[in-house]
Design a protein around this motif. Structure first.
Motif, PDB file in Angstrom:
ATOM      1  N   SER A  34    -111.861  12.577 -55.637  1.00 28.36           N
ATOM      2  CA  SER A  34    -112.167  13.752 -54.841  1.00 28.36           C
ATOM      3  C   SER A  34    -111.210  14.888 -55.203  1.00 28.36           C
ATOM      4  O   SER A  34    -110.000  14.690 -55.297  1.00 28.36           O
ATOM      5  N   GLY A  35    -111.759  16.056 -55.378  1.00 29.14           N
ATOM      6  CA  GLY A  35    -110.931  17.209 -55.723  1.00 29.14           C
ATOM      7  C   GLY A  35    -109.962  17.572 -54.621  1.00 29.14           C
ATOM      8  O   GLY A  35    -108.807  17.910 -54.879  1.00 29.14           O
ATOM      9  N   SER A  36    -110.434  17.483 -53.375  1.00 29.37           N
ATOM     10  CA  SER A  36    -109.548  17.832 -52.261  1.00 29.37           C
ATOM     11  C   SER A  36    -108.417  16.821 -52.122  1.00 29.37           C
ATOM     12  O   SER A  36    -107.291  17.190 -51.788  1.00 29.37           O
ATOM     13  N   ALA A  37    -108.709  15.566 -52.399  1.00 30.88           N
ATOM     14  CA  ALA A  37    -107.659  14.546 -52.313  1.00 30.88           C
ATOM     15  C   ALA A  37    -106.621  14.749 -53.414  1.00 30.88           C
ATOM     16  O   ALA A  37    -105.422  14.549 -53.201  1.00 30.88           O
ATOM     17  N   LYS A  38    -107.078  15.163 -54.594  1.00 32.90           N
ATOM     18  CA  LYS A  38    -106.141  15.425 -55.679  1.00 32.90           C
ATOM     19  C   LYS A  38    -105.235  16.595 -55.320  1.00 32.90           C
ATOM     20  O   LYS A  38    -104.028  16.571 -55.585  1.00 32.90           O
TER      21      LYS A  38
END
Length: 72
Positions: free
Chosen positions: A52-56
């Motif tokens: 996930s981009g937000s998690a990264k």
């Protein structure tokens, strides 16, 4: 209507001499304290490895915050 029982003189004397003990409720044991309940606490979500981009982005922010106060 309910009637209350009258205590005898012997019972009153016994209570005055030795006291009355009230037992508390039994304590519940925590069975699953170590379990991870939300995805946000799992290792892959914290490090941003699940894709996930937000998690990264969050993992990057956490890493910068952790490194902020380290001695150089």
């Amino acid at each position: 209507m309910t009637t209350t029982r009258k205590a005898s003189d012997d019972e009153i004397t016994q209570a005055m001499m030795s006291g009355i003990t009230f037992k508390g409720a039994k304590l519940k044991k925590a069975t699953a304290e170590a379990k991870v309940k939300t995805k946000a606490k799992k290792k892959t979500y914290i490090t941003g490895l699940h894709g996930s981009g937000s998690a990264k982005k969050k993992a990057e922010i956490r890493q910068r915050r952790a490194n902020r106060h380290k001695n150089k």
